[in-house]
Write an enzyme that holds these catalytic residues in place. Sequence first.
Site: not given
Length: 308
Positions: A286-287, A262, A257, A72, A232-233, A284
């Site tokens: 979760a998506w 990263e 997450d 996104t 989120g971030r 990372h």
Amino acid sequence: MKIVFLDAATMGDVSFAPIRDLGDFVCYDTSTPEEALERVKDCEVLIINKVLVTQELIDAAPKLKLICESATGINNIDVDYAASKGIPVRNAVGYSTSSVVQTTFMQILSLLGEGPYYDECVKSGRYSRMNIFTDPTVSWTELEGKTIGIIGMGNIGSRVAKVAEAFGMNVCYFSTSGTGHCKEYPSLPLDELLSKSDIVSIHAPLNERTNGLIGSKELALMKPDAILVNMGRGGIVDEYALAEAIDNQTIAGAALDVFVKEPLPSDNPLLKVKRKDRLRLSPHTAWASVQARERLVSQIAENIKKIE
């Protein structure tokens, strides 16, 4: 049509058939900046995830007609320069909502339900040696009646709110944009949300308003039995302050997450937390449910079709 994906390893083992059917598809697991410059020379459609699309990279692809972000956020792309060259940039939206919401509650339930402790109790043989039928030594907590404070009431935050309601929770939120557009739940100032919530769940983008939003001062406002979740971030939460808050029992625990850097550096303070049972970390992902990645590929394919 030549389609090049520069960092496809981020997608795992998902099928690229919907994209492959659209042209000559060349897929690289990873690309260094130098490799990327060579690999885009005859590219017409460029697909990237985290690769930086700079002015230099765009200039190296004279045939380029479209840049597709396999996510996104597009902050890794020089959008203004692409526009000056007449090259559209298209991202993917909403593909990971269900995946992130599910991960959010997986981690909340793991922390409040003490899942790892009970699993270890049985598998270690400890339960088999007990003289009563249950292990009452560690208490777990119901969600019903608790308050969840959501930071960022966008698509994901709104879905988290609906699931929380199904558990019988009370919902409030903090608008990181300051608009307070959602009328279904009370919009609170950040300080009030932090002090009132049993669970604080972050689902906001990283920008000038959210960078460093949660630090030592904000964590100190939370209840000592509250938990913090960040899907989120990474830059939204001060990781040093969070590690300290967990070990000092300022808060009861956290689940993350996303991280400032990263992959997570081996010297990150979160990896040195003494109360490891009060911390849940994931890389990372979760998506990245199977279904979310399949939806993402489909969206990329649809974006490419629009230029034909």
